[in-house]
Design a protein around this motif. Structure first.
Motif, PDB file in Angstrom:
ATOM      1  N   HIS A 260       0.868  -1.181   0.000  1.00 41.28           N
ATOM      2  CA  HIS A 260       0.000   0.000   0.000  1.00 41.28           C
ATOM      3  C   HIS A 260       0.900   1.225   0.000  1.00 41.28           C
ATOM      4  CE1 HIS A 260      -3.560   2.400   0.719  1.00 41.28           C
ATOM      5  NE2 HIS A 260      -2.916   3.030   1.678  1.00 41.28           N
ATOM      6  N   CYS A 261       0.760   2.055  -0.982  1.00 40.49           N
ATOM      7  CA  CYS A 261       1.569   3.270  -1.097  1.00 40.49           C
ATOM      8  C   CYS A 261       0.846   4.414  -0.400  1.00 40.49           C
ATOM      9  CB  CYS A 261       1.797   3.630  -2.562  1.00 40.49           C
ATOM     10  SG  CYS A 261       2.671   2.364  -3.467  1.00 40.49           S
ATOM     11  N   GLN A 262       1.538   5.042   0.504  1.00 41.69           N
ATOM     12  CA  GLN A 262       0.976   6.202   1.187  1.00 41.69           C
ATOM     13  C   GLN A 262       1.311   7.452   0.374  1.00 41.69           C
ATOM     14  OE1 GLN A 262      -0.982   6.394   3.701  1.00 41.69           O
ATOM     15  NE2 GLN A 262      -0.865   4.311   4.501  1.00 41.69           N
ATOM     16  N   ARG A 263       0.301   8.178  -0.007  1.00 39.47           N
ATOM     17  CA  ARG A 263       0.517   9.428  -0.727  1.00 39.47           C
ATOM     18  C   ARG A 263       0.258  10.583   0.234  1.00 39.47           C
ATOM     19  NH1 ARG A 263      -3.206   8.917  -5.876  1.00 39.47           N
ATOM     20  NH2 ARG A 263      -4.640   9.265  -4.179  1.00 39.47           N
ATOM     21  N   PRO A 264       1.047  11.618   0.129  1.00 37.91           N
ATOM     22  CA  PRO A 264       0.786  12.759   1.018  1.00 37.91           C
ATOM     23  C   PRO A 264      -0.535  13.431   0.639  1.00 37.91           C
ATOM     24  CG  PRO A 264       2.468  13.310  -0.601  1.00 37.91           C
ATOM     25  CD  PRO A 264       2.171  11.842  -0.762  1.00 37.91           C
ATOM     26  N   LEU A 265      -1.254  13.863   1.637  1.00 40.45           N
ATOM     27  CA  LEU A 265      -2.525  14.544   1.417  1.00 40.45           C
ATOM     28  C   LEU A 265      -2.231  16.013   1.150  1.00 40.45           C
ATOM     29  CD1 LEU A 265      -5.566  14.321   1.347  1.00 40.45           C
ATOM     30  CD2 LEU A 265      -5.594  14.734   3.807  1.00 40.45           C
ATOM     31  N   LEU A 266      -2.508  16.447  -0.045  1.00 40.06           N
ATOM     32  CA  LEU A 266      -2.236  17.828  -0.444  1.00 40.06           C
ATOM     33  C   LEU A 266      -3.498  18.664  -0.301  1.00 40.06           C
ATOM     34  CD1 LEU A 266      -0.135  17.107  -3.648  1.00 40.06           C
ATOM     35  CD2 LEU A 266       0.709  17.634  -1.357  1.00 40.06           C
TER      36      LEU A 266
ATOM     37  N   ASN B 193      -7.955  11.062 -15.412  1.00 43.81           N
ATOM     38  CA  ASN B 193      -8.243  10.026 -14.424  1.00 43.81           C
ATOM     39  C   ASN B 193      -9.166   8.956 -14.993  1.00 43.81           C
ATOM     40  OD1 ASN B 193      -6.665  10.905 -12.298  1.00 43.81           O
ATOM     41  ND2 ASN B 193      -8.239  12.317 -11.560  1.00 43.81           N
TER      42      ASN B 193
END
Length: 97
Positions: free
Chosen positions: A71-77, A95
């Motif tokens: 599971h890749c954690q993406r920063p919440l922008l 998308n």
């Protein structure tokens, strides 16, 4: 009556009506076949996709060790106000692709 002595009209050049007796015969034959009843029950309660999925193919993938558990954690922008730039429509379209 067909060439093999059955009431099938397959291969006949003249259209024929299906009689009530034939329908009853087909229903009786279906009711005697347990696999037909099982298939009918399955089709009544499940999606066509689920019923047509190849269980053998699913097992081959599972047995080959293809497990996706990363599971890749993406920063919440923070949301950006894009005003009338059209960027939101471009990203939305990309998308979908």
């Amino acid at each position: 009556v067909g060439a093999n002595g059955s009431n099938d009209s397959i291969g006949s050049s003249t259209p024929q009506e299906i009689t009530l007796d034939q329908l009853q015969h087909f229903q009786d034959r279906f009711d005697r076949d347990d696999s037909g009843i099982v298939a009918q029950n399955a089709a009544s309660d499940h999606s066509v996709y689920g019923l047509t999925k190849s269980r053998r193919a699913v097992q081959q993938v599972q047995n080959a060790g293809h497990v996706f558990n990363i599971h890749c954690q993406r920063p919440l922008l923070p949301a950006q106000d894009q005003r009338n730039s059209g960027r939101c429509w471009m990203f939305a379209t990309l998308n979908l692709l």
